[in-house]
Design a protein around this motif. Structure first.
Motif, short mmCIF file in Angstrom:
data_model
loop_
_atom_site.label_atom_id
_atom_site.label_comp_id
_atom_site.label_asym_id
_atom_site.label_seq_id
_atom_site.Cartn_x
_atom_site.Cartn_y
_atom_site.Cartn_z
N MET A 1 0.84 -1.18 0.00
CA MET A 1 0.00 0.00 0.00
C MET A 1 0.88 1.24 0.00
SD MET A 1 -2.95 -1.32 0.08
CE MET A 1 -3.64 -2.89 0.39
N ASN A 2 0.37 2.31 -0.60
CA ASN A 2 1.18 3.51 -0.70
C ASN A 2 0.88 4.52 0.39
OD1 ASN A 2 2.82 2.99 -2.93
ND2 ASN A 2 1.13 3.36 -4.34
N ASN A 3 -0.14 4.33 1.14
CA ASN A 3 -0.42 5.23 2.22
C ASN A 3 0.53 4.94 3.38
OD1 ASN A 3 -1.45 6.70 4.37
ND2 ASN A 3 -3.58 6.41 3.73
N ASN A 231 -5.39 9.69 -5.27
CA ASN A 231 -4.02 9.17 -5.29
C ASN A 231 -3.94 7.86 -6.06
OD1 ASN A 231 -3.05 11.28 -3.76
ND2 ASN A 231 -3.21 10.20 -1.81
N ALA A 232 -4.95 7.00 -5.92
CA ALA A 232 -4.96 5.74 -6.65
C ALA A 232 -4.99 5.98 -8.15
CB ALA A 232 -6.16 4.89 -6.22
N ILE A 238 -2.53 0.79 -5.33
CA ILE A 238 -3.53 0.63 -4.28
C ILE A 238 -3.30 1.66 -3.17
CG2 ILE A 238 -4.38 -0.93 -2.48
CD1 ILE A 238 -3.73 -3.25 -4.27
N GLN A 239 -4.39 2.23 -2.67
CA GLN A 239 -4.33 3.16 -1.55
C GLN A 239 -5.27 2.66 -0.46
OE1 GLN A 239 -2.33 6.08 -1.62
NE2 GLN A 239 -1.55 5.14 -3.50
N LEU A 279 -11.81 0.08 -7.86
CA LEU A 279 -12.67 -0.70 -6.99
C LEU A 279 -12.46 -0.23 -5.57
CD1 LEU A 279 -13.61 -4.38 -7.07
CD2 LEU A 279 -12.60 -3.51 -4.97
N SER A 280 -13.55 0.16 -4.91
CA SER A 280 -13.49 0.71 -3.56
C SER A 280 -14.19 -0.23 -2.58
CB SER A 280 -14.17 2.09 -3.52
OG SER A 280 -14.42 2.50 -2.19
N LEU A 281 -13.46 -0.67 -1.55
CA LEU A 281 -14.03 -1.47 -0.46
C LEU A 281 -14.07 -0.60 0.79
CD1 LEU A 281 -12.14 -4.83 -1.03
CD2 LEU A 281 -14.60 -4.50 -1.26
N GLN A 282 -15.23 -0.59 1.45
CA GLN A 282 -15.43 0.29 2.61
C GLN A 282 -16.01 -0.50 3.77
OE1 GLN A 282 -18.05 3.32 1.04
NE2 GLN A 282 -16.83 3.49 -0.83
N TRP A 283 -15.45 -0.25 4.96
CA TRP A 283 -15.94 -0.90 6.18
C TRP A 283 -16.31 0.16 7.20
CZ3 TRP A 283 -11.52 -2.45 3.58
CH2 TRP A 283 -11.52 -3.75 3.06
#
Length: 317
Positions: A1-3, A231-232, A238-239, A279-283
């Motif tokens: 990951m780049n963050n 950023n992605a 991937i971010q 593609l965005s995954l959110q929790w």
């Protein structure tokens, strides 16, 4: 990951598995109040102890409280024997580990219960406190192992389902739009995300073409104003921020607060160096990702890229 603010060396489904500092629940059942109090005092430091003075009351308690790790039940109780009570808990709570306490030689009942897998161990009364503690600790460890294996099997089945969906979409999708919602649904279910968005890109700009899924209903799409999404798209990498409340770069953003999102992973969809979408995954809870799930994400996004590129070619024809 780049963050740089995110650690991704672990991946565990948000926080579906119990934290190690959280006490397991056990249930003790005995019609004699003195025994019930003694069992409670014996285990209250190490476990969250529930008490019931009969099999029928214990069944009602389980209905209200849900699964427990271990049940310790007396055998000789009025109305319902311990073995009968324990057998009635098996269909709904197959992973619960069961221990029977008996002061009598009910050999036939005990052997039948043990052979049927309903009883992990029987302890004769009066019991030795140290022995009982040791047995219960082994039972709790057995429960943990069963839950771990159940979770691994569930995860493997979910991953197979995801790959199956992606392959099917790749083969039969007739339009770009037709690919997006089933992809979002499959990803959301596989990674236990609260919501998932697949959105297409043209010229490094998000388009109106998207597919979104949430088991709660409508998904609010705020990717166009999200710094991780920007950023992605800009980097093609991937971010993520898997604990947004502790991320100083994101925790004050109103779109996260409004949506109740506390973890976000966004993955560029790239085919032959062309970015097709994200593609965005959110929790709605902080989460951790295992290395094997990251590999699955990479593989799955490659399949998405193939599906989308096939749809592009179909439109061009």
């Amino acid at each position: 990951m780049n963050n740089p603010n995110v650690e991704v060396d672990t991946i565990n489904r948000p926080l579906s598995s119990r934290e190690r500092n959280q006490k397991l629940k056990i249930l003790v059942v005995d019609d004699e109040q003195d025994n019930l109090d003694l069992l409670y005092r014996t285990f209250r430091r190490d476990f969250n102890v529930l008490k019931a003075d009969s099999g029928s009351n214990a069944l009602q308690l389980l209905e209200a409280e849900g699964e427990v790790a271990v049940i310790i039940s007396d055998q000789r109780m009025p109305e319902m024997k311990g073995t009968e009570f324990l057998s009635r808990t098996v269909p709904q709570f197959p992973d619960t580990v069961r221990i029977i306490l008996t002061g009598f030689t009910d050999i036939e009942d005990l052997v039948e219960a043990i052979n049927a897998g309903q009883v992990f161990k029987y302890i004769t009364k009066p019991w030795d406190s140290g022995e009982l503690k040791e047995v219960v600790q082994r039972a709790a460890a057995t429960y943990d192992l069963l839950k771990q294996r159940t979770e691994e099997l569930r995860r493997a089945n979910s991953q197979m389902h995801l790959l199956t969906v992606l392959v099917e979409v790749t083969q039969v999708a007739s339009s770009l739009e037709a690919t997006l919602i089933p992809i979002a649904k499959a990803f959301s279910e596989t990674f236990t995300a609260d919501s998932c968005i697949v959105q297409l890109i043209e010229g490094n700009t998000l388009t109106e073409t998207q597919g979104a899924y949430s088991d709660k209903g409508v998904v609010d799409n705020w990717l166009s104003q999200d710094p991780l999404a920007k950023n992605a798209i800009a980097t093609g990498q991937i971010q993520s921020s898997l604990n947004i409340p502790k991320d100083p770069n994101l925790n004050s953003l109103t779109h996260y607060q409004a949506a109740g999102v506390e973890a976000h992973l966004i993955i560029p969809i790239i085919y032959r160096q062309q970015m097709l979408g994200v593609l965005s995954l959110q929790w709605q809870e902080p989460c951790y990702l295992r290395a094997d799930e990251l590999k699955l994400i990479h593989l799955s996004v490659e399949l998405i890229a193939i599906a989308l590129s096939s749809s592009y070619r179909g439109l061009e024809v």
